[in-house]
Scaffold this active site. Structure first.
Site: not given
Lengths: 225, 1036
Positions: B307, B403-404
């Site tokens: 993350d 983003d993960e």
């Protein structure tokens, strides 16, 4: 979700009704004992809902109550009942107290579906017993609130049907509302309305009904033994 | 804050007695001598004599024309004053007031005059009217009683804690009045409300955070239009302004502009698209076939959760190094109403959080720097990250978000020795982090655990810019310390529910609760999840992307209607939007939910936010269609009839939403369908063409196994359905008696329409292309749903009845079944018995082209339809068998059935239905159980006493209203009475306690107000009970 289902078996509406009929019978015996309609010696101690209750030993009283409730249940099955009341009458048949089981919020299920298990009638036996026990406890405490009754009182059981309810089997003549039983909000009252004390509201899943007791003004005037 | 004043007099009788005190002669009882030790009597007499003196002065003065300014006031002087106590005494008396030399209890006086007070008295007299002596002199100069507030000695402290609902409106009002600079009306398109689900509480918060526009014409309008009683009229006035009309839903292009300019809508679609892109990238790179070490147990995993640390913010800071150590957030700058999309750790130290309103964030951190979005940079950075992740050769990768990501790296890191796993995985994590940092100059954090849950939790500890592995032996310990709401996928509402029922707020506490109880509170699936999460278990796999559960379109800004037709039109376009989204996702659904926001009863006609929804109650109704659909006309028709059922006045509608659930893929197995949806990108087809094409495809696809309900209904309802959609449902059946009473021409019309309906049934069938013979079996009498029956025209019902009487169970018609996508199809709702009737209908689906030669024998099958299901015998096979063999099989199955109660039970439970609660359970402050309500009331009372201030009128009013609704709507007289009794008991209890402690006089006034309140509550309940025919409710 099969696990939760086995833990909480569903009820059919017919089962719920028969449990309710039992409850009504127990309630009436409790009222008869608490209000001293019959002498205390004629009652025996029994156990229901895991709670000590009194039951009349007189076979005719028992039969009468059972038959009356049986008749109520016929109407309940048709979903017509709005109120079931136990009325305490004085020796000259003036109503003094009225224990009302207000069934207006009790669900109505078509007779066709009454044998079917209802998904949301999934409260446990214990839960139901607890609810009914509380009601019986409340009823057995009423004598401390209501005070004593005059001697030689008697009682009767009445049911009030919904306005749109059908007449019972065999009565095809039109129904005429009796006068002065329930004061209508818009009609000015002739006599002093009875005092109302709510006793209990039962709420189990979709089932719900109110219990309250009414005390007529006449009672205060009657000589208390 | 409008402060509630103490009542004019705690004891009006006492005041009246004092004011009318007369003095005739000196022979009164008060002039007799006192007995020995009779100090009390002496003192009483003394006070009476002092009043005699005043009466005497008044008597002297009666000739002069002095206005009785201080009539009704009982005034006491405390300490040094200027003018002196003697002068004040004289002035008060001659101007009609009562002067009290001795203040035996503070409630006995209305005002206390003092220049200053000792600190102790400041506290003691905190709740009384302490007035400066100038009040007396200036009042006399002005010739009238001036408001005492302007002469306070003690400035009011900040208010007591109050029940929240009532205060919201007030605060807003207040803010409005405080705001001196009128801000211009923000153009509606620049500040659209977020198109996400808005719970009522959220709505409130929004209303609160909206800047007030005191001088905006709208507010003035709303003030002036207060006199209109109906909200429709109000809306008509509001919409008379062409600008307003254009920005409201009445503009046909509303939806386009609304979604086109909604920032959050853009953000969420952009995110979803990117995620899809990466996911497809991952699947394209086809991860190596699982090469798990042989000695690795099947259920062991090593999962990485990767993350970015405050993704947007760190990208923003990347090229502005001067802000690296300053509080920074990303959002649409300037606008106080925008949300903080992301903020860096410096800002978080101030308490700023993602998703917070900008206004609030600025309050917490005035130096907060707001930077703009940089979508291209985000895209670039996350593609770098995904490239790195794809490069390491993990077993599975899942793109959770831009983003993960989740990685299953079991084969890379697993080893029988835990320390070795620790070393390997941390090493791998370190290298991932370094590589991503090299490419993006942004930090990522890596959480490592044995399953997805553990790795996600580990990320919490890994952040910022670190890695952390939850080791198997520390899981239990770590879980215990967590808050319930920290668990992924567990939100505040579930947390709050658990807290209310069990006072659980830590994960450790969940361990004590049995699974079934959890499930009964938060629902089956969530309960299951909570149960296993609390034990650190998570059975989901990386890369298992759950199918989308729902698609919805919702609008709660600019929704104002004047007439029903407008609602219908708008629902039509909303349905179009929903259909578009369904088509884009290539799904079709069966369950449509309509959500309506209705203006709360006590909310103003026009909220502070321009065309906003204000404080709303949300209602929803859902409907299950016979077959999945994504047709806009189907959707709008259903939506309109659902809205009709809700019976909400059109003027009060503040928001509408449509949600489709129970989704299935529209692709199916047939390739044609897929190409159909892909054509959407190419030349645009008209909706009708698309629908037609869909219909043809689906006809081919579904003609084999269709639901007869829809088929049977088809012809009858299509007449209804093709009509202009309207909220007024056309009566499908007319009572003969009613008909007879109608004028002749209307009678004719109805009969005609009914006739045409039936002829439609007959005309309809031959029209179809396929002429093959299809047979409908009529379901057994018991399985006919009466609701369905009642919707059929009388002729058909008669026909059916005849069929039953004759025992003829088949009827033939040269018809082909229609595809389930047929647009003009509508199934009527069957609220109860749904499962049951559906089962029986579908199990009666026997008709099939080509099998009709066997029909004769199948007529002899007399088993009830439900048994078919239970018997678990394929009906088609059975029908093909010779009769004797078939009977044997059936006998065998029957016997088997009797011997296996489990199966029997199963069958029954499938047939089970539900009972509707007859009356709604009302909630107050989010609580409806009597115990919780009692707690609430007690807190209210004690907080009021602590502040020495009586209950707030608005709160009292709300409570009264709630209680009377409990009696009338919830039909729970007992609860209302019990609550009032409880209030009474609490107040009296406090009264008794204070009497015992001898500090009654300090809070007597507050308690009297509470007594008034409880009396008011009693009255409210009694009045409500009278509507139920119950008079004279006893509260003792």
């Amino acid at each position: 979700m099969s696990t939760s289902k086995t833990q909480l078996p569903s009820w059919t509406f017919a089962e719920v009704l028969s449990a309710f009929a039992d409850f009504l019978i127990v309630s009436i015996h409790t009222i008869l004992y608490e209000r001293e309609i019959y002498p205390h010696e004629t009652f025996m101690l029994a156990r229901k809902y895991n709670f000590p209750v009194r039951q009349s030993r007189h076979p005719q009283v028992c039969d009468w109550v059972r038959n009356a409730i049986g008749a109520c249940m016929d109407q309940m099955r048709r979903g017509d009942v709005s109120k079931i009341s136990v009325v305490i009458l004085s020796s000259i048949d003036i109503p003094l107290e009225r224990f009302v089981f207000d069934m207006t919020s009790f669900p109505k299920v078509s007779e066709r579906d009454q044998q079917v298990e209802m998904k949301n009638l999934n409260f446990s036996m214990t839960e139901m017993d607890e609810q009914y026990r509380t009601c019986i406890m409340k009823l057995s405490h009423t004598s401390s609130i209501l005070g004593k009754l005059p001697a030689d009182c008697t009682f009767t059981i009445t049911i009030e049907l919904n306005d749109d309810g059908k007449p019972p089997v065999g009565h095809d003549s039109p129904w005429v509302p009796a006068d002065g039983i329930t004061p209508k909000p818009d009609v000015p009252l002739k006599s002093v309305p009875p005092k109302v004390r709510p006793l209990r509201n039962v709420l189990m899943g979709p089932l719900s009904f109110d219990i309250y007791v009414e005390e007529s003004k006449t009672k205060e005037k009657v000589v208390v033994r | 804050m409008p402060r509630r004043h103490p009542p004019p007099l705690a004891n009006p009788k006492f005041a009246a007695a004092l004011a009318n005190h007369t003095f005739d002669h000196e022979d009164g009882a008060e002039y007799a001598g006192s007995e020995f030790g009779g100090f009390g009597e002496y003192f009483r007499n003394k006070k009476i004599k002092l009043q005699n003196l005043d009466a005497h002065i008044r008597g002297f003065d009666s000739g002069s024309e002095r206005p009785p300014i201080f009539k009704g006031c009982i005034i006491h002087v405390n300490g040094y004053t200027k003018p002196s106590i003697g002068e004040i005494h004289k002035l008060v008396v001659i101007y009609g007031g009562v002067f009290s030399q001795y203040m035996d209890s503070k409630t006995a006086v209305t005002h206390i005059i003092a220049s200053s007070l000792t600190p102790k008295k400041m506290v003691e007299f905190g709740r009384y009217r302490i007035v400066k002596p100038e009040w007396i002199t200036q009042s006399i100069e002005a010739g009238k009683l001036l408001p005492w507030h302007d002469f306070r000695v003690i400035q009011p402290s900040e208010s007591q804690r109050r029940l929240t609902i009532a205060t919201v409106a007030n605060q807003q009002e207040n803010e409005q009045s405080k705001q001196s600079n009128p801000s211009p009306v923000v153009s509606p398109v620049r500040s659209p409300l977020i198109p996400v689900t808005v719970s009522p509480s959220r709505t409130q918060e929004k209303a609160f955070d909206t800047p007030s526009r005191k001088s905006s014409p709208l507010i003035m309008l709303s003030k002036s239009s207060e006199k209109f009683t109906s909200s429709e009229e109000h809306n008509a006035v509001l919409l008379a302004n062409p600008n307003t009309r254009n920005s409201s839903v009445l503009n046909p292009d509303f939806l386009k502009t609304y979604y086109g300019q909604s920032r959050l809508h853009h953000l969420s679609t952009w995110k979803a698209n990117l995620k899809l892109k990466f996911q497809s990238q991952i699947s394209a790179s086809s991860p190596p076939a699982s090469k798990r070490p042989l000695d690795c147990p099947a259920d062991t995993r090593v999962i990485f959760h990767i993350d970015f640390d405050c993704f947007f913010a760190s990208i923003a800071v990347r090229c502005r190094p001067q802000y690296a150590d300053k509080p920074v957030c990303v959002g649409h700058g300037g606008n106080q109403n925008s949300e903080v999309a992301s903020c860096n750790y410096v800002a978080r130290a101030f308490g700023v959080r993602n998703g917070m309103w900008m206004r609030r964030a600025k309050e917490l951190c005035p130096d907060l720097i707001t930077l703009p979005y940089e979508f291209d940079a985000y895209e670039e950075a996350s593609s770098h990250m995904y490239n790195v992740l794809i490069g390491i050769g993990a077993d599975k990768i899942e793109a959770v978000s831009i983003d993960e990501a989740l990685l299953d790296v079991t084969s890379l890191c697993w080893s029988p020795n835990d320390d070795e796993i620790q070393a390997k995985s941390l090493g791998l994590a370190k290298s991932i982090r370094n590589r991503v940092f090299e490419l993006t100059q942004c930090h990522v954090s890596v959480g490592i655990g044995g399953n997805i849950l553990q790795s996600k939790l580990a990320t919490k500890w890994a952040k910022p810019a670190g890695q952390y592995r939850v080791r198997p032996n520390e899981i239990a310990q770590l879980m215990k310390g967590l808050q319930v709401v920290d668990l992924p996928g567990i939100g505040y509402s579930i947390g709050a529910q658990l807290n209310e029922r069990f006072h659980i707020d830590h994960v450790g506490d969940i361990l004590t609760v049995p699974k079934s109880t959890l499930q009964s509170i938060v629902g089956g699936k969530t309960g299951d999840k909570l149960y296993s999460y609390a034990r650190g278990e998570d059975f989901s796999e990386v890369g298992e992307i759950p199918m989308r559960k729902s698609v919805s379109a919702e609008v709660n800004w600019g929704v104002r209607f004047e007439a029903k037709e407008q609602v219908d039109t708008f629902l039509g376009s909303l349905a179009g939007e929903l259909a578009n989204r369904l088509t884009n996702l290539a799904v079709i659904g069966t369950n449509l939910t309509l959500k309506v926001y209705k203006r709360s009863e006590n909310a103003p006609l026009e909220p502070a936010k321009y065309l906003g929804c204000g404080e709303c109650d949300a209602f929803s109704r859902s409907y299950t269609t016979a077959s999945p659909t994504s047709d806009p006309r189907d959707i709008s028709r259903i939506a309109i009839s659902l809205l009709c059922k809700l019976q909400i006045p059109v003027g009060d509608i503040r928001g509408l939403g449509l949600q489709m659930t129970k989704l299935v893929s529209a692709h199916g197995q047939d390739g044609k369908q897929v190409t159909l949806f892909q054509t959407n990108g190419g030349p645009k087809k008209s909706d009708i063409e698309v629908a037609k094409e869909k219909l043809e495809n689906l006809e081919a696809e579904y003609s084999m196994d269709n639901d007869p309900v829809s088929t049977m209904h088809q012809p009858i309802t299509s007449k209804l359905a093709t009509k202009q959609p309207t909220q007024y449902l056309v009566p499908t059946q007319v009572s003969q008696e009613v008909l007879r009473e109608l004028p002749e021409d209307i009678q004719k019309k109805i009969l005609e329409s009914r006739h045409s309906k039936c002829s439609l049934v007959h005309n309809f069938m031959p029209k179809l292309k396929d002429e093959s013979q299809v047979t409908f079996e009529i379901p057994s009498h018991s399985s006919i749903d009466p609701d369905v029956l009642s919707e059929l025209p009388i002729e058909i019902v008669k026909e059916l009845e005849e069929q039953y009487r004759e025992g003829n169970v088949t009827f033939r018609s040269p018809a082909k079944r229609r595809g389930i996508q047929e647009p003009n199809k509508r199934k009527f709702p069957r609220p109860t018995k749904k499962a049951n009737s559906k089962k029986s209908w579908s199990s009666n689906t026997i008709g099939r082209p080509g099998t009709d030669s066997k029909l004769l024998s199948h007529e002899k099958l007399t088993l009830d339809s439900r048994n078919w299901e239970a018997l678990n015998v394929d009906q088609d096979i059975l029908r093909e068998l010779p009769e004797d063999i078939r009977n044997e099989i059936l006998e065998e199955r029957k016997r088997h059935l009797l011997n296996s109660p489990a199966e029997k039970q199963n069958e029954e439970s499938e047939a089970s239905t539900t009972i509707q609660l007859q009356h709604p359970i009302l909630t107050f402050q989010g609580k409806n159980q009597i115990d919780n309500l009692r707690d609430l009331l007690r807190t209210w009372l004690s907080s009021s006493l602590a502040e020495m201030q009586g209950p707030h009128m608005d709160d009292v009013f709300l409570l009264e209203k709630y209680l009377s609704r409990v009696v009338t709507e919830e039909k729970n007289l007992n609860k209302a009475v019990e609550l009032v009794k409880w209030m009474n008991f609490q107040v009296e209890n406090v009264l008794r306690e204070r009497e015992m402690d001898d500090n009654l006089e300090r809070c007597q006034e507050v308690l009297f107000e509470w007594l008034d309140t409880t009396e008011g509550l009693q009255k409210a309940v009694s009045i409500a009970a009278e509507t139920r025919g119950l008079y004279n409710i006893q509260f003792r």
